[in-house]
Scaffold this motif. Structure first.
Motif, PDB file in Angstrom:
ATOM      1  N   ASN A   1       0.919  -1.151  -0.089  1.00 50.22           N
ATOM      2  CA  ASN A   1       0.082   0.067   0.040  1.00 50.22           C
ATOM      3  C   ASN A   1       0.571   1.234  -0.046  1.00 50.22           C
ATOM      4  O   ASN A   1       0.762   2.149   0.942  1.00 50.22           O
ATOM      5  CB  ASN A   1      -1.196  -0.153   1.015  1.00 50.22           C
TER       6      ASN A   1
ATOM      7  N   GLU B   1       1.139   3.356  -2.772  1.00 50.69           N
ATOM      8  CA  GLU B   1       0.988   4.014  -4.062  1.00 50.69           C
ATOM      9  C   GLU B   1       1.465   5.746  -4.160  1.00 50.69           C
ATOM     10  O   GLU B   1       1.873   6.257  -5.256  1.00 50.69           O
ATOM     11  CB  GLU B   1      -0.607   3.837  -4.687  1.00 50.69           C
TER      12      GLU B   1
ATOM     13  N   ASP C   1      -4.309  -1.174  -2.703  1.00 51.37           N
ATOM     14  CA  ASP C   1      -4.413   0.169  -3.447  1.00 51.37           C
ATOM     15  C   ASP C   1      -3.564  -0.074  -4.800  1.00 51.37           C
ATOM     16  O   ASP C   1      -3.888  -1.045  -5.383  1.00 51.37           O
ATOM     17  CB  ASP C   1      -3.788   1.332  -2.441  1.00 51.37           C
ATOM     18  N   GLY C   2      -3.434   1.237  -5.277  1.00 45.76           N
ATOM     19  CA  GLY C   2      -2.723   1.209  -6.621  1.00 45.76           C
ATOM     20  C   GLY C   2      -1.336   1.191  -6.721  1.00 45.76           C
ATOM     21  O   GLY C   2      -0.610   1.631  -7.653  1.00 45.76           O
ATOM     22  N   THR C   3      -0.638   0.377  -5.738  1.00 45.77           N
ATOM     23  CA  THR C   3       0.631   0.172  -5.832  1.00 45.77           C
ATOM     24  C   THR C   3       1.448  -0.584  -7.042  1.00 45.77           C
ATOM     25  O   THR C   3       2.289  -0.032  -7.563  1.00 45.77           O
ATOM     26  CB  THR C   3       1.327  -0.695  -4.514  1.00 45.77           C
TER      27      THR C   3
ATOM     28  N   ASP D   1      -0.204  -0.596  -9.894  1.00 48.48           N
ATOM     29  CA  ASP D   1      -0.339   0.343 -11.183  1.00 48.48           C
ATOM     30  C   ASP D   1       1.020   1.472 -11.113  1.00 48.48           C
ATOM     31  O   ASP D   1       1.463   1.833 -12.088  1.00 48.48           O
ATOM     32  CB  ASP D   1      -1.569   0.917 -11.078  1.00 48.48           C
TER      33      ASP D   1
END
Length: 847
Positions: A35, A37, A72-74, A76
């Motif tokens: 987590n 991001e 989360d968007g880690t 990405d």
């Protein structure tokens, strides 16, 4: 001077190193992420800019980011960075994939770092945290140390600020971190001041080798890896670095506790791997012998009873159960009002063994105190033998057979087996060899008085919560040994005096600090007492030379006539063992330690004779050696015959020395055969036989099925007949079966008596309890008049009685007739017992 290139340790199997891939790079940077991001893009940008700016140092490099199950968007964010810098690699689930993979789910930092290192291709591998709390520019200093020949260079925050830059940490994090690092240095990685800084550079092949063998998934993987480097004798440099706490840290206060648990797991696993097969077989032999000894109990722990222990099993199961109840209900662990209503019981002043009963509370709750009882006895004897075996092999002998026999005698001596019938506080003595070893360390020229003193203080503190009387007897034996050794070898004693006294002072300070409150409760709290009233309790001289009732060569009738009961056959060494040890002393008299051991064994056996020694064939006695000590503080409560137990280690060490020499008599076969024959002749008669067990008395359905609830209102007690005392403690088993739903008057414990607070066994006698005990003794009902009825009414009020309960027993008829006269009406037969309900009939609360 830089260290020389490391070479394989002699006798150590070389660590297998996986072959490098053909597309090896100079540096791999491993970044574990969960987590992240928001912080990760800045971190990756900083790392890549630095590596691009130093092509001379880093001509080929890669960054491996391990997504540890982020929600989360880690992932990405990493893919976006990799789109502009192809040397960034992501280890994680493929985009849009929902199925489980090895990296799906948050497994912990250790798991993520391990995956990253094993996937690395670098000749050197840098592991850094995603928050980049240590600037990437500090990498140059770590490279310099590897260039000097080190196998790893680790960033350290444990150096002065002027050398490493300002460190900004929350005070609580700083305190917990410092405490954790001190513990880690003491038990896992000596010499490294900061193991947890997330900035470490490794030589690549060695990193992949050790990470491939690592097992921890949490924060403690740093300790595990450094411990492997230390074990392989690969040099590690600790390098001061700049470090600053970053907002959004994933380290929580509870994680420090998890690190400690992982540290324990690491220490245990590492220690077990270092144990040789021969040592494991010896310890397994001890365990098997202990299981054989208690096999009658293990046949059905819930329904078998050690009959030679009298009421001790009921008492100890109650101790285990009430401690577990206190732990899970968050009640006072040092006191209980479930026995001896209304006064209660001082648990710290009784042998509750909080050092085991507290950690084993989950076992007690899940499996019952009977299983805890069997487990403590069985494992306790085996652990005690193993601890003495370790000490003998470490400090006294080089032969494993010698150490094995010495350890067996220490744990399975006749006195120890006798106490195994009912006194686990004299069975679980595995801490005593550790205490002795630490004392010997303090006597060495390079002793570390503070470190070893602190550890000794912790050991002593824990032993207090296992058994204070055993610790007192051990201290007495060690004092006599020290005096004997000082006379036998004055020069060595003078050399050891300074560091030993300094270490003892440190240990005393630690122990007093930790034990101040528990001991205050024990000696000055409610239901505390001054000394235990037990009268003369020494052994007759014959007890030293005969065999115990449970020894292979013993006669129960003879042993019973020489001991107070079957749990107190404390000596019973037998003539063959005493003759053998006397011969060893004569043979090796020139050795100071042999003379000191002989003096210790003789002194302890002499003191165990007590305050007076009976003259055979007469009614006369002679003053005993214990008489001058009988009134000293603490010693006044000691049962004198138990002092013989302090002679057991001395005899065992003398035996081990003899066997050690015997094993080394390689060329003289006749002498070895004769020697082994003498040893076996001395030990075979002492081999213990299984302890006697019987079927347990069933708990009456009135209690077991909960019928008591209709007759004992809340706040009232169930009054068993006779009132519980050390001679009749079966109602304690009832109470445990009922889940402590009711309290009891009387009981089996140590408590105060009279204004002087003299210690006695059981409750202060009440008139009605005394009359009931007299009926049991005589088997006849006593006469009852107005005085007896008034006393009974007063006693029932004092006890806050709800119901009087008479269970089937030999004196049942006489007791029932007496109770009908005393209470003025017949009882009711309910659930297998006679019941007289007294609550609500003019009986008020006790005072």
């Amino acid at each position: 001077m830089p260290p020389s290139p490391p070479t394989p340790t002699a006798g150590r199997r070389p660590t297998p190193t996986p072959p490098r891939a053909p597309d090896t790079v100079d540096l791999t940077v491993v970044v574990p992420a969960y987590n992240e991001e928001h912080r990760l893009p800045r971190t990756l940008d900083a790392i890549c800019r630095y590596l691009r700016s130093s092509p001379g140092r880093h001509p080929g490099w890669e960054v491996v980011v391990v997504d540890d199950g982020s929600t989360d968007g880690t992932a990405d964010a990493v893919r976006a960075a990799a789109a502009t810098e192809p040397r960034i690699r992501l280890l994680g689930p493929p985009p849009g994939t929902l199925r489980a993979t090895p990296v799906t789910g948050n497994h912990g930092k250790g798991h993520a770092v391990r995956l990253g290192v094993l996937a690395s291709r670098g000749r050197r591998v840098l592991v850094t945290d995603a928050d980049l709390a240590t600037p990437i520019e500090e990498l140059a200093a770590l490279h310099d140390r590897l260039d000097e020949g080190y196998a790893a260079a680790i960033g350290s925050r444990a150096h002065p600020p002027e050398a490493a830059g300002a460190v900004r940490r929350h005070p609580l994090r700083h305190l917990l971190g410092e405490a954790g690092n001190r513990i880690i240095r003491a038990v896992a990685v000596p010499g490294v001041r900061d193991t947890q800084c997330g900035f470490k550079l490794f030589e690549g092949d060695r990193a992949r080798a050790v990470f491939g063998r690592s097992r921890l998934d949490g924060w403690c993987i740093d300790v595990e890896i450094l411990r492997m480097f230390h074990g392989a004798r690969w040099p590690v440099a600790e390098v001061p670095v700049r470090w600053a706490h970053q907002p959004g840290s994933k380290v929580r206060a509870t994680d420090y506790g998890r690190v400690l648990l992982e540290l324990v797991r690491l220490r245990v696993a590492g220690g077990w791997r270092r144990v040789r097969t021969a040592d494991r077989l010896v310890c397994l032999g001890y365990l098997l012998l202990s299981v054989v000894l208690f096999h009658g109990l293990w046949r059905d722990p819930q329904h078998r009873y050690l009959v030679d222990g009298g009421e001790d099993q009921n008492q100890w199961e109650w101790f285990f159960a009430v401690t577990a109840d206190n732990v899970f209900a968050l009640r006072d662990p040092f006191f209980s009002t479930l026995q001896n209503v209304p006064s209660g019981v001082n648990l710290m002043a009784n042998t509750t063994m909080l050092g085991l009963s507290v950690p084993l509370a989950p076992v007690t709750v899940l499996c019952g105190p009977a299983l805890t009882w069997a487990l403590v006895l069985t494992a306790g004897l085996a652990a005690t033998a193993a601890a003495w075996y370790w000490l003998l092999l470490r400090r006294v002998v080089t032969s494993r057979p010698a150490a094995a026999l010495g350890g067996a005698l220490c744990a399975f001596a006749p006195g120890m087996v006798s106490h195994a019938n009912g006194h686990p506080n004299f069975v679980v003595l595995f801490m005593l060899p550790l205490i002795v070893d630490r004392l010997l360390r303090l006597c060495e020229p390079d002793a570390h008085a503070v470190r070893d003193g602190v550890i000794l203080g912790l050991f002593v503190t824990y032993q207090v919560f296992l058994g204070e009387e055993a610790l007192l007897l051990a201290a007495l034996g060690l004092l006599f040994f020290a005096l004997g050794y000082a006379v036998a070898h004055p020069a060595a004693a003078r050399a050891a005096r300074g560091p030993l006294l300094r270490g003892l002072a440190v240990a005393g300070g630690v122990a007093v600090t930790l034990l101040a409150y528990p001991l205050y409760r024990q000696f000055f709290g409610a239901q505390s007492y001054v000394s235990v009233l037990h009268g003369p309790a020494g052994h007759p001289p014959g007890a030293l030379v005969e065999f115990a009732g449970r020894s292979l060569g013993g006669d129960p009738a003879t042993a019973d006539g020489l001991a107070h009961n079957r749990t107190e056959q404390n000596a019973f060494f037998g003539r063959p063992l005493l003759a053998l040890t006397a011969a060893v002393v004569v043979w090796r008299w020139r050795e100071p330690r042999v003379r000191a051991l002989a003096w210790t064994a003789f002194a302890m056996m002499a003191l165990s004779l007590g305050r007076s020694i009976p003259l055979p064939g007469t009614d006369r006695t002679l003053p005993g050696p214990w008489r001058p000590l009988a009134r000293l503080p603490l010693l006044e409560s000691v049962i004198e015959s138990r002092v013989a137990l302090a002679a057991v280690p001395a005899l065992a060490i003398l035996l081990a020395l003899a066997v050690d020499r015997l094993v080394r008599e390689g060329r003289n076969r006749p002498r070895r055969i004769a020697g082994w024959a003498v040893v076996l002749a001395a030990l075979l008669p002492l081999v213990p036989t299984p302890l006697a067990t019987v079927d347990r008395v069933p708990v009456p359905p009135f209690v077991a099925d909960g019928m008591w609830r209709a007759y004992v209102p809340e706040g009232r007690t169930l009054v068993p007949v006779p009132v519980p005392d050390p001679a009749y403690a079966e109602p304690l088993h009832w109470q445990v079966t009922a889940g402590f739903g009711f309290a009891l008057p009387g009981g089996y414990f140590n408590g105060p008596y009279g204004p002087d607070r003299t210690g006695i066994y059981g409750p202060v006698p009440r008139d009605t309890a005394t009359l009931l005990s007299e009926v049991v003794r005589t088997g006849r009902p006593l006469g009852v008049g107005p005085a007896e009825r008034r006393a009974a009414a007063e006693d029932l009020r004092f006890w806050r009685a709800g119901a009087v309960v008479l269970a089937p027993q030999p004196a049942e008829r006489a007791l029932r007739v007496f109770l009908e006269r005393l209470l003025g009406r017949p009882g009711q037969w309910i659930g297998g017992v006679w019941v007289w309900q007294v609550a609500g009939e003019g009986v008020s609360g006790g005072t």
